[in-house]
Motif scaffolding. Structure first.
Motif, PDB file in Angstrom:
ATOM      1  N   CYS A 203      -0.249  -7.281   7.074  1.00  0.00           N
ATOM      2  CA  CYS A 203      -0.030  -8.677   6.674  1.00  0.00           C
ATOM      3  C   CYS A 203       0.746  -9.433   7.745  1.00  0.00           C
ATOM      4  CB  CYS A 203       0.715  -8.732   5.342  1.00  0.00           C
ATOM      5  SG  CYS A 203      -0.284  -8.258   3.922  1.00  0.00           S
ATOM      6  N   ILE A 204       1.768  -8.768   8.305  1.00  0.00           N
ATOM      7  CA  ILE A 204       2.563  -9.415   9.351  1.00  0.00           C
ATOM      8  C   ILE A 204       1.691  -9.734  10.564  1.00  0.00           C
ATOM      9  CG2 ILE A 204       4.425  -9.033  11.025  1.00  0.00           C
ATOM     10  CD1 ILE A 204       5.937  -7.535   8.857  1.00  0.00           C
ATOM     11  N   LEU A 205       0.876  -8.745  10.976  1.00  0.00           N
ATOM     12  CA  LEU A 205       0.030  -8.942  12.153  1.00  0.00           C
ATOM     13  C   LEU A 205      -1.028 -10.015  11.899  1.00  0.00           C
ATOM     14  CD1 LEU A 205      -0.504  -5.228  13.287  1.00  0.00           C
ATOM     15  CD2 LEU A 205       1.004  -6.938  14.318  1.00  0.00           C
ATOM     16  N   MET A 206      -1.661  -9.954  10.713  1.00  0.00           N
ATOM     17  CA  MET A 206      -2.744 -10.894  10.402  1.00  0.00           C
ATOM     18  C   MET A 206      -2.234 -12.313  10.160  1.00  0.00           C
ATOM     19  SD  MET A 206      -5.610  -9.216  10.565  1.00  0.00           S
ATOM     20  CE  MET A 206      -6.811 -10.142   9.638  1.00  0.00           C
ATOM     21  N   LEU A 207      -0.956 -12.447   9.804  1.00  0.00           N
ATOM     22  CA  LEU A 207      -0.401 -13.770   9.520  1.00  0.00           C
ATOM     23  C   LEU A 207       0.414 -14.320  10.691  1.00  0.00           C
ATOM     24  CD1 LEU A 207       0.760 -13.326   5.821  1.00  0.00           C
ATOM     25  CD2 LEU A 207      -1.163 -14.676   6.617  1.00  0.00           C
ATOM     26  N   LEU A 208       1.327 -13.508  11.215  1.00  0.00           N
ATOM     27  CA  LEU A 208       2.273 -14.028  12.195  1.00  0.00           C
ATOM     28  C   LEU A 208       1.676 -14.205  13.583  1.00  0.00           C
ATOM     29  CD1 LEU A 208       5.672 -12.348  11.255  1.00  0.00           C
ATOM     30  CD2 LEU A 208       4.677 -14.506  10.502  1.00  0.00           C
ATOM     31  N   ILE A 209       0.748 -13.323  13.977  1.00  0.00           N
ATOM     32  CA  ILE A 209       0.130 -13.497  15.298  1.00  0.00           C
ATOM     33  C   ILE A 209      -0.681 -14.797  15.355  1.00  0.00           C
ATOM     34  CG2 ILE A 209      -1.588 -12.566  16.915  1.00  0.00           C
ATOM     35  CD1 ILE A 209      -0.565  -9.790  16.248  1.00  0.00           C
ATOM     36  N   GLY A 249      -0.357 -25.639   6.571  1.00  0.00           N
ATOM     37  CA  GLY A 249       0.824 -25.548   5.714  1.00  0.00           C
ATOM     38  C   GLY A 249       0.506 -25.007   4.335  1.00  0.00           C
ATOM     39  N   LEU A 250      -0.585 -25.489   3.732  1.00  0.00           N
ATOM     40  CA  LEU A 250      -1.002 -24.996   2.409  1.00  0.00           C
ATOM     41  C   LEU A 250      -1.350 -23.517   2.453  1.00  0.00           C
ATOM     42  CD1 LEU A 250      -3.322 -27.862   1.060  1.00  0.00           C
ATOM     43  CD2 LEU A 250      -1.194 -27.072   0.021  1.00  0.00           C
ATOM     44  N   PHE A 251      -2.134 -23.128   3.442  1.00  0.00           N
ATOM     45  CA  PHE A 251      -2.628 -21.750   3.526  1.00  0.00           C
ATOM     46  C   PHE A 251      -1.495 -20.774   3.784  1.00  0.00           C
ATOM     47  CE2 PHE A 251      -4.221 -18.190   6.064  1.00  0.00           C
ATOM     48  CZ  PHE A 251      -5.175 -17.670   5.198  1.00  0.00           C
ATOM     49  N   TYR A 252      -0.727 -21.006   4.834  1.00  0.00           N
ATOM     50  CA  TYR A 252       0.316 -20.051   5.207  1.00  0.00           C
ATOM     51  C   TYR A 252       1.476 -20.049   4.223  1.00  0.00           C
ATOM     52  CZ  TYR A 252      -1.705 -18.565   9.601  1.00  0.00           C
ATOM     53  OH  TYR A 252      -2.521 -17.987  10.543  1.00  0.00           O
ATOM     54  N   GLY A 253       1.780 -21.202   3.635  1.00  0.00           N
ATOM     55  CA  GLY A 253       2.866 -21.242   2.660  1.00  0.00           C
ATOM     56  C   GLY A 253       2.611 -20.334   1.471  1.00  0.00           C
ATOM     57  N   THR A 254       1.409 -20.420   0.899  1.00  0.00           N
ATOM     58  CA  THR A 254       1.096 -19.605  -0.279  1.00  0.00           C
ATOM     59  C   THR A 254       0.887 -18.143   0.075  1.00  0.00           C
ATOM     60  OG1 THR A 254      -1.226 -20.279  -0.042  1.00  0.00           O
ATOM     61  CG2 THR A 254       0.106 -21.500  -1.602  1.00  0.00           C
ATOM     62  N   ILE A 255       0.167 -17.868   1.170  1.00  0.00           N
ATOM     63  CA  ILE A 255      -0.127 -16.484   1.551  1.00  0.00           C
ATOM     64  C   ILE A 255       1.154 -15.725   1.896  1.00  0.00           C
ATOM     65  CG2 ILE A 255      -1.185 -15.057   3.337  1.00  0.00           C
ATOM     66  CD1 ILE A 255      -3.157 -15.956   1.329  1.00  0.00           C
ATOM     67  N   MET A 256       2.055 -16.348   2.639  1.00  0.00           N
ATOM     68  CA  MET A 256       3.298 -15.673   3.025  1.00  0.00           C
ATOM     69  C   MET A 256       4.187 -15.456   1.810  1.00  0.00           C
ATOM     70  SD  MET A 256       4.057 -17.505   6.722  1.00  0.00           S
ATOM     71  CE  MET A 256       5.397 -16.427   7.210  1.00  0.00           C
ATOM     72  N   GLU A 268       6.003 -11.024 -11.771  1.00  0.00           N
ATOM     73  CA  GLU A 268       4.551 -11.029 -11.643  1.00  0.00           C
ATOM     74  C   GLU A 268       3.968 -12.360 -12.105  1.00  0.00           C
ATOM     75  OE1 GLU A 268       3.295  -7.624 -13.868  1.00  0.00           O
ATOM     76  OE2 GLU A 268       3.492  -6.279 -12.153  1.00  0.00           O
ATOM     77  N   ASP A 269       4.628 -13.011 -13.050  1.00  0.00           N
ATOM     78  CA  ASP A 269       4.148 -14.311 -13.517  1.00  0.00           C
ATOM     79  C   ASP A 269       4.229 -15.364 -12.411  1.00  0.00           C
ATOM     80  OD1 ASP A 269       3.548 -13.375 -16.050  1.00  0.00           O
ATOM     81  OD2 ASP A 269       5.532 -13.828 -16.845  1.00  0.00           O
ATOM     82  N   HIS A 270       5.295 -15.292 -11.595  1.00  0.00           N
ATOM     83  CA  HIS A 270       5.410 -16.211 -10.465  1.00  0.00           C
ATOM     84  C   HIS A 270       4.286 -15.964  -9.469  1.00  0.00           C
ATOM     85  CE1 HIS A 270      10.006 -16.681 -11.314  1.00  0.00           C
ATOM     86  NE2 HIS A 270       9.269 -17.493 -12.042  1.00  0.00           N
ATOM     87  N   ASP A 271       3.993 -14.682  -9.205  1.00  0.00           N
ATOM     88  CA  ASP A 271       2.896 -14.338  -8.303  1.00  0.00           C
ATOM     89  C   ASP A 271       1.575 -14.888  -8.829  1.00  0.00           C
ATOM     90  OD1 ASP A 271       4.634 -13.010  -6.662  1.00  0.00           O
ATOM     91  OD2 ASP A 271       4.171 -11.014  -7.433  1.00  0.00           O
ATOM     92  N   LYS A 272       1.391 -14.826 -10.146  1.00  0.00           N
ATOM     93  CA  LYS A 272       0.148 -15.306 -10.748  1.00  0.00           C
ATOM     94  C   LYS A 272       0.010 -16.816 -10.563  1.00  0.00           C
ATOM     95  CE  LYS A 272      -0.997 -13.317 -14.614  1.00  0.00           C
ATOM     96  NZ  LYS A 272      -1.167 -12.978 -16.067  1.00  0.00           N
ATOM     97  N   VAL A 273       1.105 -17.549 -10.717  1.00  0.00           N
ATOM     98  CA  VAL A 273       1.075 -19.007 -10.531  1.00  0.00           C
ATOM     99  C   VAL A 273       0.704 -19.348  -9.095  1.00  0.00           C
ATOM    100  CG1 VAL A 273       2.490 -21.094 -10.478  1.00  0.00           C
ATOM    101  CG2 VAL A 273       2.706 -19.501 -12.384  1.00  0.00           C
ATOM    102  N   VAL A 274       1.311 -18.652  -8.133  1.00  0.00           N
ATOM    103  CA  VAL A 274       0.998 -18.907  -6.725  1.00  0.00           C
ATOM    104  C   VAL A 274      -0.440 -18.515  -6.413  1.00  0.00           C
ATOM    105  CG1 VAL A 274       1.642 -18.380  -4.345  1.00  0.00           C
ATOM    106  CG2 VAL A 274       3.411 -18.597  -6.070  1.00  0.00           C
ATOM    107  N   PHE A 277      -2.719 -21.272  -7.386  1.00  0.00           N
ATOM    108  CA  PHE A 277      -2.696 -22.359  -6.410  1.00  0.00           C
ATOM    109  C   PHE A 277      -3.541 -22.008  -5.188  1.00  0.00           C
ATOM    110  CE2 PHE A 277      -0.890 -24.761  -2.863  1.00  0.00           C
ATOM    111  CZ  PHE A 277      -0.874 -26.036  -3.390  1.00  0.00           C
ATOM    112  N   TYR A 278      -3.424 -20.768  -4.704  1.00  0.00           N
ATOM    113  CA  TYR A 278      -4.138 -20.358  -3.496  1.00  0.00           C
ATOM    114  C   TYR A 278      -5.642 -20.228  -3.718  1.00  0.00           C
ATOM    115  CZ  TYR A 278      -6.042 -16.997  -0.147  1.00  0.00           C
ATOM    116  OH  TYR A 278      -6.842 -16.347   0.734  1.00  0.00           O
ATOM    117  N   THR A 279      -6.034 -19.604  -4.824  1.00  0.00           N
ATOM    118  CA  THR A 279      -7.449 -19.289  -5.031  1.00  0.00           C
ATOM    119  C   THR A 279      -8.237 -20.404  -5.711  1.00  0.00           C
ATOM    120  OG1 THR A 279      -6.933 -18.188  -7.144  1.00  0.00           O
ATOM    121  CG2 THR A 279      -6.987 -16.817  -5.165  1.00  0.00           C
ATOM    122  N   ILE A 280      -7.569 -21.283  -6.459  1.00  0.00           N
ATOM    123  CA  ILE A 280      -8.281 -22.310  -7.220  1.00  0.00           C
ATOM    124  C   ILE A 280      -8.056 -23.706  -6.650  1.00  0.00           C
ATOM    125  CG2 ILE A 280      -8.516 -23.403  -9.481  1.00  0.00           C
ATOM    126  CD1 ILE A 280      -7.743 -20.709 -10.745  1.00  0.00           C
TER     127      ILE A 280
END
Length: 295
Positions: A203-209, A249-256, A268-274, A277-280
């Protein structure tokens, strides 16, 4: 899915988002409308870019690839979620779960690198406008797009294969409305610390690089804009890259938030809310951002 004794197990259970109360039925209808809007809007974007010769430019080709990824993202998750809700079932087969994990990781990784390619396009357009046809040739554009899909696919294949190789002998309930690797690994009855560390590093490599390359591109763009004497030129430069910056900003904010945040920092409920937002919401928001900012 494999049980502790190595035999094929029963289906996973997706706990989902909604129950059958009136308010949840209304929310489900809203989500379904957003899904249809996102699917039709992104499809229309792809058709317009391919039909109109004046849009046959690297910028719009990359945008059509982004729209295609967004279409695949919503199509990977929402039809299964809708079918489960309407049929009052919550099960998903191990194969279906593996396909969802593979596609989600592939699309997420590919989008990381595609956004990097789009930032390079903005850099060339603003900092080297006279050399744009050379520095952003069709061959290079196809190469960057193919590379994005390839790197995303490799990441998805490795993580999906490793996730489904674990034995699952405890609860099969996934507190999500789709299958994702972190939620599934939590159910494994094997030692997963090494794989979790490997997944975190990926995740770090795929996001931060890619994010570092995007920030480097925009640092050079900012330096070039500050050297411009014309207010009109500055405004045009800002308009060129503002849509892309909003999408990044939208993509990296939610994914990170989902994949790089320590587990103890939220429920887990917070993860579900995020995840909602990301998938829908993000696919339709990206569509609106580019539709409003570009003629």
């Amino acid at each position: 899915m494999v049980n502790a004794n190595g035999t094929t197990g029963i289906n996973f259970i997706l706990l989902g988002l909604f129950n059958h109360t009136q308010i949840h039925l209304f929310l489900f209808a809203m989500v379904l409308m957003i899904f249809i809007t996102s699917l039709m809007g992104n499809a229309l974007m792809i058709i317009l870019i391919n039909v109109h010769p004046q849009l046959h430019m690297p910028m719009y080709f990359l945008l059509s690839q982004l729209s295609f990824m967004e279409m695949m993202l919503v199509s990977t998750i929402l039809p299964k979620m809708a079918a489960n809700y309407l049929m009052d079932t919550r099960s998903i087969s191990p194969t279906g779960c593996g396909v969802q994990i593979f596609l989600l990781l592939t699309l997420g990784g590919s989008e990381c690198f595609l956004l990097t390619a789009m930032s390079y396009d903005c850099y060339v357009a603003i900092c080297h406008p006279l050399r744009y046809p050379i520095l952003m040739s069709r061959k290079l554009c196809l190469l960057m797009t193919s590379g994005s899909w390839l790197l995303g696919g490799i990441d998805g294949l490795m993580q999906a294969g490793a996730t489904l190789s674990f034995p699952y002998c405890h609860s099969q309930e996934i507190n999500q409305f789709f299958c994702e690797a972190p939620s599934l690994v939590c159910l494994a009855c094997a030692h997963t610390k090494i794989f979790e560390f490997f997944m975190y590093v990926c995740c770090i490599l795929m996001l931060l690089i890619p994010l570092s390359l995007i920030l480097a591109s925009y640092s050079l763009i900012l330096a070039a804009v500050l050297r411009m004497r014309s207010a009109g030129a500055r405004k045009k430069a800002f308009k060129t890259c503002s849509s892309h910056l909003a999408v990044v900003g939208l993509f990296y904010g939610t994914i990170m938030f989902i994949y790089m945040r320590p587990k103890s920092n939220g429920s887990e409920d917070h993860d579900k809310v995020v995840s909602v937002f990301y998938t829908i919401f993000t696919p339709v928001l990206n569509l609106l951002i580019y539709s409003v900012r570009k003629k």
